[in-house]
Design a protein around this motif. Structure first.
Motif, PDB file in Angstrom:
ATOM      1  N   GLU A 269       0.832  -1.205   0.000  1.00 29.85           N
ATOM      2  CA  GLU A 269       0.000   0.000   0.000  1.00 29.85           C
ATOM      3  C   GLU A 269       0.864   1.251   0.000  1.00 29.85           C
ATOM      4  O   GLU A 269       0.579   2.222  -0.719  1.00 29.85           O
ATOM      5  CB  GLU A 269      -0.911  -0.001   1.226  1.00 29.85           C
ATOM      6  N   GLU A 270       1.943   1.231   0.782  1.00 36.69           N
ATOM      7  CA  GLU A 270       2.838   2.387   0.848  1.00 36.69           C
ATOM      8  C   GLU A 270       3.500   2.655  -0.499  1.00 36.69           C
ATOM      9  O   GLU A 270       3.563   3.800  -0.969  1.00 36.69           O
ATOM     10  CB  GLU A 270       3.906   2.147   1.912  1.00 36.69           C
TER      11      GLU A 270
ATOM     12  N   THR B 149       2.487   1.616  -3.544  1.00 34.09           N
ATOM     13  CA  THR B 149       1.497   2.010  -4.540  1.00 34.09           C
ATOM     14  C   THR B 149       1.071   3.457  -4.339  1.00 34.09           C
ATOM     15  O   THR B 149       0.939   4.224  -5.307  1.00 34.09           O
ATOM     16  CB  THR B 149       0.268   1.082  -4.466  1.00 34.09           C
ATOM     17  N   SER B 150       0.880   3.855  -3.088  1.00 33.45           N
ATOM     18  CA  SER B 150       0.513   5.242  -2.795  1.00 33.45           C
ATOM     19  C   SER B 150       1.604   6.199  -3.239  1.00 33.45           C
ATOM     20  O   SER B 150       1.320   7.287  -3.770  1.00 33.45           O
ATOM     21  CB  SER B 150       0.253   5.410  -1.290  1.00 33.45           C
ATOM     22  N   ARG B 151       2.849   5.787  -3.062  1.00 34.36           N
ATOM     23  CA  ARG B 151       3.957   6.641  -3.478  1.00 34.36           C
ATOM     24  C   ARG B 151       3.951   6.862  -4.987  1.00 34.36           C
ATOM     25  O   ARG B 151       4.130   7.985  -5.460  1.00 34.36           O
ATOM     26  CB  ARG B 151       5.280   5.997  -3.046  1.00 34.36           C
TER      27      ARG B 151
ATOM     28  N   LYS C 295      -5.200  11.134 -13.276  1.00 31.23           N
ATOM     29  CA  LYS C 295      -4.141  12.073 -12.919  1.00 31.23           C
ATOM     30  C   LYS C 295      -3.683  12.922 -14.108  1.00 31.23           C
ATOM     31  O   LYS C 295      -2.721  13.687 -13.999  1.00 31.23           O
ATOM     32  CB  LYS C 295      -2.940  11.297 -12.359  1.00 31.23           C
TER      33      LYS C 295
ATOM     34  N   VAL D 242       1.345   6.642  -7.041  1.00 26.08           N
ATOM     35  CA  VAL D 242       0.175   7.459  -7.408  1.00 26.08           C
ATOM     36  C   VAL D 242       0.396   8.919  -7.016  1.00 26.08           C
ATOM     37  O   VAL D 242       0.077   9.834  -7.786  1.00 26.08           O
ATOM     38  CB  VAL D 242      -1.099   6.892  -6.749  1.00 26.08           C
ATOM     39  N   ASN D 243       0.964   9.169  -5.853  1.00 23.62           N
ATOM     40  CA  ASN D 243       1.169  10.534  -5.390  1.00 23.62           C
ATOM     41  C   ASN D 243       2.189  11.289  -6.226  1.00 23.62           C
ATOM     42  O   ASN D 243       2.160  12.529  -6.289  1.00 23.62           O
ATOM     43  CB  ASN D 243       1.607  10.537  -3.922  1.00 23.62           C
TER      44      ASN D 243
END
Length: 224
Positions: A71-72, A74-76, A111, A78-79
């Motif tokens: 999750e960390e 993947t979030s990185r 995005k 996307v962000n």
């Protein structure tokens, strides 16, 4: 010389083609190997991509990443996504993993991203094709990269594909003729010189149709 806005550069580069870009990089800037190689191809001949590179590097690694780490990471990813970027993934030539799928295409499009370049496998190619996302890759692969096969090592750090170093922000342009990398500090200069070259080629086409000799064609400063 005016500096185009990013959206203008993106649309302008989409309107040209890799061979013209590599000619300018060869002759005017002495960059002789900016092509990402013969293996990376679009899902369909009509697909085109252009924009600043968002770089990722995965390494072949048997360690399974747990749910929190996944999750960390993947979030990185996307962000870090910004409009007009082109995600470019160095997969370390992993032969049995898919690094991009239809859901990532949907996230990227939300995005403001319309294409990606993966030096390796991709999942869901039919659904990506149906979505119209401009995907460039090497082969289809249903296997998830993250399970006992591969590990994300870096985001927005320099990567290397086909002996071409790609820095975050370097400009990517690709179509059915291949994918090339334009170093970010010369991207505007290359853009204007490519436009001049294409104008010359248009004149050369006219001369060819008028029956000009090879000597006459070369005298115009164009190429054949």
């Amino acid at each position: 010389m005016n500096t185009p806005e990013l959206h203008e550069l993106v649309e302008g580069y989409k309107a040209v083609y890799p061979a013209a870009i590599t000619d300018i990089l060869d002759t005017d800037f002495e960059f002789h190997n900016q092509w990402l190689g013969p293996d990376i191809r679009p899902l369909t001949p009509e697909m085109r991509v252009a924009g600043p590179a968002m770089t990722m590097r995965w390494v072949n690694d048997p360690v399974i990443v747990d749910d929190n780490q996944y999750e960390e990471l993947t979030s990185r990813i996307v962000n870090e996504m910004k409009p007009f970027m082109v995600p470019v993934i160095d997969t370390s030539k992993c032969p049995n993993a898919g690094y991009w799928g239809e859901l990532m295409c949907t996230i990227a499009e939300e995005k403001g991203i319309s294409g990606a370049v993966i030096d390796g496998g991709v999942r869901d190619p039919y659904y990506i094709y149906k979505s119209g996302f401009n995907l460039f890759s090497v082969f289809p692969c249903p296997l998830e990269a993250n399970f006992n096969r591969s590990r994300l090592e870096s985001v927005q750090q320099p990567i290397t594909i086909n002996q071409v170093t790609i820095h975050p922000g370097d400009f990517i342009m690709g179509d059915f003729g291949g994918v090339v990398v334009i170093p970010q500090d010369i991207v505007v200069d290359v853009y204007y010189k490519v436009k001049e070259l294409i104008d010359k080629e248009s004149e050369t086409r006219k001369l060819i149709r008028q029956g000009a000799s090879v000597k006459e064609l070369l005298a115009t400063g164009g190429r054949i």
